[in-house]
Design an enzyme around this catalytic site. Structure first.
Site, PDB file in Angstrom:
ATOM      1  N   ARG A   1       0.840  -1.210   0.000  1.00 30.29           N
ATOM      2  CA  ARG A   1       0.000   0.000   0.000  1.00 30.29           C
ATOM      3  C   ARG A   1       0.872   1.256   0.000  1.00 30.29           C
ATOM      4  O   ARG A   1       0.583   2.224  -0.712  1.00 30.29           O
ATOM      5  CB  ARG A   1      -0.962   0.015   1.191  1.00 30.29           C
ATOM      6  CG  ARG A   1      -2.093  -0.993   1.050  1.00 30.29           C
ATOM      7  CD  ARG A   1      -2.974  -1.000   2.265  1.00 30.29           C
ATOM      8  NE  ARG A   1      -2.180  -1.318   3.449  1.00 30.29           N
ATOM      9  CZ  ARG A   1      -2.561  -1.136   4.692  1.00 30.29           C
ATOM     10  NH1 ARG A   1      -3.738  -0.618   4.961  1.00 30.29           N
ATOM     11  NH2 ARG A   1      -1.790  -1.464   5.702  1.00 30.29           N
TER      12      ARG A   1
ATOM     13  N   ASN B   1      -6.240  -2.695   1.958  1.00 29.69           N
ATOM     14  CA  ASN B   1      -6.189  -4.153   2.018  1.00 29.69           C
ATOM     15  C   ASN B   1      -7.615  -4.682   2.102  1.00 29.69           C
ATOM     16  O   ASN B   1      -8.467  -4.078   2.750  1.00 29.69           O
ATOM     17  CB  ASN B   1      -5.424  -4.624   3.259  1.00 29.69           C
ATOM     18  CG  ASN B   1      -3.933  -4.473   3.120  1.00 29.69           C
ATOM     19  OD1 ASN B   1      -3.401  -4.346   2.027  1.00 29.69           O
ATOM     20  ND2 ASN B   1      -3.240  -4.470   4.245  1.00 29.69           N
TER      21      ASN B   1
END
Length: 90
Positions: free
Chosen positions: A18, A36
C-alpha cells in the site's frame, strides 16, 4: 482524465505494498485510495491523466521489491470522483 478500479492479487499484504502504491500515485499525480481487503488482495481506485494512469498501473503490475503480484484486475469507471489526494484507507 480517467478513473480505474484495481484489484491486485498475490503476496501484496504485509510487504509495504500500500505504501508502494501511494508512492507511485504521488510520482504520477494520481488521486484516489488504496486498501487491504480481507481476502488478501489490495484494492484501489485511481484517477488521473490516461498516460500517467497507465504508468501507475504498469508499476503496480511490476510490484514493489518485497511483493509478488500474480494478477491485476482492472475496470474503467465512467464517472470521475475528482479525488483531491491519494490516501490509504483502513
Amino acid at each position: 482524465m480517467k478513473r480505474m478500479h484495481i484489484i491486485v492479487h498475490g503476496r501484496v499484504q504485509g510487504v509495504g505494498f500500500r505504501f508502494f502504491t501511494q508512492q507511485q500515485a504521488e510520482e504520477n499525480n494520481i488521486k484516489g485510495w488504496v486498501r487491504n481487503k480481507p481476502d488478501g488482495t489490495v484494492e484501489a481506485e485511481a484517477e488521473g491523466e490516461p498516460q500517467k494512469l497507465d504508468t501507475f498501473i504498469s508499476n503496480i503490475k511490476a510490484g514493489s521489491p518485497f511483493s509478488k503480484v500474480t494478477d491485476v484486475h482492472l475496470q474503467e469507471i465512467n464517472h470521475l470522483k475528482n479525488y483531491k489526494q491519494f490516501s490509504t484507507v483502513h
